[in-house]
Enzyme design. Structure first.
Site, PDB file in Angstrom:
ATOM      1  N   GLY A 247       0.792  -1.177  -0.184  1.00 47.14           N
ATOM      2  CA  GLY A 247       0.144   0.167   0.137  1.00 47.14           C
ATOM      3  C   GLY A 247       0.846   1.348   0.070  1.00 47.14           C
ATOM      4  O   GLY A 247       0.440   2.433   0.287  1.00 47.14           O
ATOM      5  N   ALA A 248       2.160   1.242  -0.421  1.00 43.68           N
ATOM      6  CA  ALA A 248       2.896   2.254  -0.272  1.00 43.68           C
ATOM      7  C   ALA A 248       3.317   2.785  -1.783  1.00 43.68           C
ATOM      8  O   ALA A 248       3.787   3.690  -2.019  1.00 43.68           O
ATOM      9  CB  ALA A 248       4.286   2.043   0.246  1.00 43.68           C
ATOM     10  N   GLY A 249       2.730   2.085  -2.840  1.00 42.36           N
ATOM     11  CA  GLY A 249       2.990   2.646  -4.132  1.00 42.36           C
ATOM     12  C   GLY A 249       4.357   2.275  -4.657  1.00 42.36           C
ATOM     13  O   GLY A 249       4.836   2.740  -5.616  1.00 42.36           O
ATOM     14  N   LEU A 250       4.867   1.220  -3.876  1.00 40.72           N
ATOM     15  CA  LEU A 250       6.210   0.326  -4.606  1.00 40.72           C
ATOM     16  C   LEU A 250       5.716  -0.711  -5.287  1.00 40.72           C
ATOM     17  O   LEU A 250       6.693  -1.547  -5.497  1.00 40.72           O
ATOM     18  CB  LEU A 250       6.906   0.282  -3.491  1.00 40.72           C
ATOM     19  CG  LEU A 250       7.383   1.850  -2.741  1.00 40.72           C
ATOM     20  CD1 LEU A 250       8.424   1.603  -1.527  1.00 40.72           C
ATOM     21  CD2 LEU A 250       8.259   2.749  -3.867  1.00 40.72           C
TER      22      LEU A 250
ATOM     23  N   ASP B 223       4.521  -1.407 -13.959  1.00 39.93           N
ATOM     24  CA  ASP B 223       4.895  -1.974 -12.816  1.00 39.93           C
ATOM     25  C   ASP B 223       5.437  -3.454 -12.853  1.00 39.93           C
ATOM     26  O   ASP B 223       6.539  -3.617 -12.411  1.00 39.93           O
ATOM     27  CB  ASP B 223       3.775  -2.090 -11.664  1.00 39.93           C
ATOM     28  CG  ASP B 223       3.416  -0.568 -11.344  1.00 39.93           C
ATOM     29  OD1 ASP B 223       4.149   0.440 -11.692  1.00 39.93           O
ATOM     30  OD2 ASP B 223       2.186  -0.593 -10.678  1.00 39.93           O
TER      31      ASP B 223
HETATM   32  C1  GLA Z   1       0.115   2.719 -10.808  1.00 42.15           C
HETATM   33  C2  GLA Z   1      -0.144   1.707 -11.990  1.00 42.15           C
HETATM   34  C3  GLA Z   1       0.886   1.875 -13.124  1.00 42.15           C
HETATM   35  C4  GLA Z   1       0.983   3.407 -13.438  1.00 42.15           C
HETATM   36  C5  GLA Z   1       1.171   4.215 -12.020  1.00 42.15           C
HETATM   37  C6  GLA Z   1       1.421   5.726 -12.666  1.00 42.15           C
HETATM   38  O1  GLA Z   1       1.379   2.345 -10.211  1.00 42.15           O
HETATM   39  O2  GLA Z   1       0.009   0.529 -11.609  1.00 42.15           O
HETATM   40  O3  GLA Z   1       0.471   1.281 -14.226  1.00 42.15           O
HETATM   41  O4  GLA Z   1      -0.029   3.922 -13.980  1.00 42.15           O
HETATM   42  O5  GLA Z   1       0.198   4.052 -11.072  1.00 42.15           O
HETATM   43  O6  GLA Z   1       2.255   6.108 -13.241  1.00 42.15           O
END
Ligand code: GLA
Length: 387
Positions: A119-122, A169
Site C-alpha cells: 500500500g505504499a505505491g512501490l 509496474d
Molecule cells: C500505478 C499503476 C501503473 C502506473 C502508475 C502511475 O502504479 O499500476 O500502471 O499507471 O500507477 O504512473
C-alpha cells in the site's frame, strides 16, 4: 530465503524445487503515462517477493503465504475471487491469465513471502504477480519471455483484481537491470536499459514513504483513465486529426497552444503530453550525467501531477516541499499512482542523514504519521533459480 524454504518444507512436507524472486519498483519519471502509450523510467528496488515452488499432478495450486500464515487452494476452472484474502486473488489472477493464454498450470505447491511495503505505491502487487508467474513458467516449462510474463501479470491485475493499471509496474519488475533505469515505450513495449551512474556522481535515490492511506487510489485511478479517453475524443475533434488514437500522438505545441477552457480532461491531457516530453528530456540528461537537469524535470513532473493531473495530496506536497527546500536535494516528486504512498528524491549521498533530520522528522511532527525513508538503487528484475 532460507526462512521461505523452511516454511515450504513445514507446510508441504517436502522441499521446493525452485524459487522465483520479483522486486517492487520506484518510478523516476513518467507518471500516469503508461496507459496513454507514453514513456516511463522506473527501476527495480531491493525489496521483493519470493515464490518457492514444486509441481504435483493434482490439478490445483496449493498456495501458502508465509507473511499471512494462510493457505489458499486455487483451481484454474473456478473463476470467483478468494474473498477476504489480501494475496490469494493475485495468485488466482495469474492462474486465470495463464489459463486464458493457453497455459493452464496443472498443479503445484507454492509458498510466498515478501518485504515490499504494501500500500505504499512501490508495486508490491506487481512483484507478487511477476514472482508467481515466474515460478509457474519454471515449474511447467512455459514458453513465455519476460515481456509476455509482464503482460500476463498486468492482465491478472486488470481483469481479476480490478485495478485498470498500465504495464509499467509488471514490466519493471520483470525486466529491470542492476545499475540501470528501465526506459519503456508503452506503445511498442520496446525497452532500453539506461545507465544510472549514481554512486560515481555522489548521489543516492531516497524513497520517502508518507505513510498516508491510499484509499482513494483505485476509484480515482480509473476516473483519471476515463478523463484521458475523453481528452482523446475532444482533441481529435478540436485538432481535426483522425490519426489521433492516444495522448502519445499529441505534440507539445498542439497542447500548449490550445485556446480553450482547461476542463479536467484537457488538463489531464496537458500533464500526459508534457510528462512524456519530460521523460525524453530526462533520458538525455542522464546520458550527459546532467543530474541537476534531471532533478529539475522531476520537480516539473510533481507540479504537473499536483495541478493538472490532481493526484497529489497534502502529505505528498509537504514531503516534496520539505525536500526541495534543501540545497542537497536535486529533485523530488511523488512516485506511483499518488493519493498517498511515496515520493522519490535525488539526494547528495553524503547528506542522507540530513534528509532524515530536515525532511522526515519535521514531516512526522507536522502530520503525526510514521513516515520512513529507504535509500535504494537499481536492482535486477525477475530472477529464478533451482534449489
Ligand atoms: C500505478 C499503476 C501503473 C502506473 C502508475 C502511475 O502504479 O499500476 O500502471 O499507471 O500507477 O504512473
Amino acid at each position: 530465503m532460507q526462512a521461505l524454504v523452511s516454511a515450504f518444507q513445514r507446510e508441504f512436507g517436502r522441499a521446493p524445487e525452485g524459487i522465483a524472486e520479483a522486486p517492487g519498483r520506484v518510478n523516476l519519471i513518467g507518471e500516469h503515462v503508461d496507459y496513454n502509450d507514453g514513456l516511463v523510467l522506473p527501476f527495480a528496488i531491493d525489496r521483493s517477493v519470493l515464490c518457492a515452488w514444486a509441481p504435483h499432478d493434482e490439478g490445483v495450486i496449493d498456495a501458502y503465504s508465509a507473511d499471512y500464515a494462510e493457505h489458499a487452494r486455487i483451481e484454474a476452472s473456478v473463476t470467483e475471487q478468494s474473498k477476504g484474502s489480501a494475496w490469494a486473488p493475485y495468485v488466482r489472477g495469474v492462474v486465470t491469465a495463464l489459463t486464458d493464454a493457453g497455459h493452464p498450470p496443472s498443479g503445484a505447491d507454492i509458498a510466498i513471502a515478501g518485504d515490499v511495503p504494501q500500500g505504499a505505491g512501490l508495486s508490491s502487487s506487481a512483484a507478487l504477480e511477476v514472482a508467481v508467474a515466474g515460478a509457474f513458467r519454471d515449474a511447467f516449462g512455459l514458453p513465455l519471455d519476460d515481456v509476455a510474463l509482464a503482460q500476463l501479470s498486468q492482465r491478472a491485475e486488470n481483469e481479476f483484481v480490478g485495478v485498470q493499471c498500465g504495464i509499467m509496474d509488471q514490466f519493471a519488475s520483470a525486466l529491470s537491470r542492476r545499475d540501470h533505469a528501465l526506459l519503456i515505450d508503452c506503445r511498442t513495449l520496446a525497452y532500453q536499459h539506461i545507465p544510472l551512474r549514481l554512486e560515481a556522481s555522489g548521489l543516492a535515490v531516497v524513497v520517502a514513504n508518507s505513510a498516508a492511506s491510499r484509499t482513494l487510489a483505485g476509484s480515482a485511478y480509473n476516473e483519471r483513465r476515463r478523463d484521458c479517453d475523453a481528452a482523446v475524443a475532444l482533441l481529435r475533434e478540436r485538432l481535426g486529426r483522425d490519426d489521433l488514437h492516444s495522448l502519445r500522438d499529441v505534440s507539445i505545441a498542439e497542447i500548449i497552444d490550445l485556446d480553450v477552457a482547461w476542463t479536467p480532461p484537457l488538463r489531464r491531457a496537458r500533464h500526459v503530453v508534457t510528462e512524456i516530453a519530460r521523460v525524453a528530456a530526462a533520458v538525455e540528461a542522464l546520458a550527459a550525467d546532467d543530474f541537476a537537469g534531471f532533478g529539475a524535470l522531476m520537480q516539473e513532473s510533481h507540479l504537473s501531477l499536483r495541478d493538472d493531473y490532481e493526484v497529489s495530496s497534502r502529505e505528498l506536497d509537504l514531503l516534496v516541499g520539505l525536500a526541495t527546500a534543501q540545497e542537497y536535494v536535486l529533485g523530488a516528486r511523488l512516485t506511483g499512482a499518488g493519493f498517498g504512498g511515496c515520493t522519490v528524491n535525488l539526494v547528495r549521498a553524503d547528506r542522507i542523514d540530513a534528509f532524515e533530520r530536515d525532511v522526515i522528522a519535521p514531516y512526522r511532527e507536522r502530520t503525526g504519521l510514521p513516515a520512513e525513508m529507504y535509500v535504494t538503487a537499481p536492482h535486477d528484475g525477475l530472477r529464478t533459480w533451482r534449489v
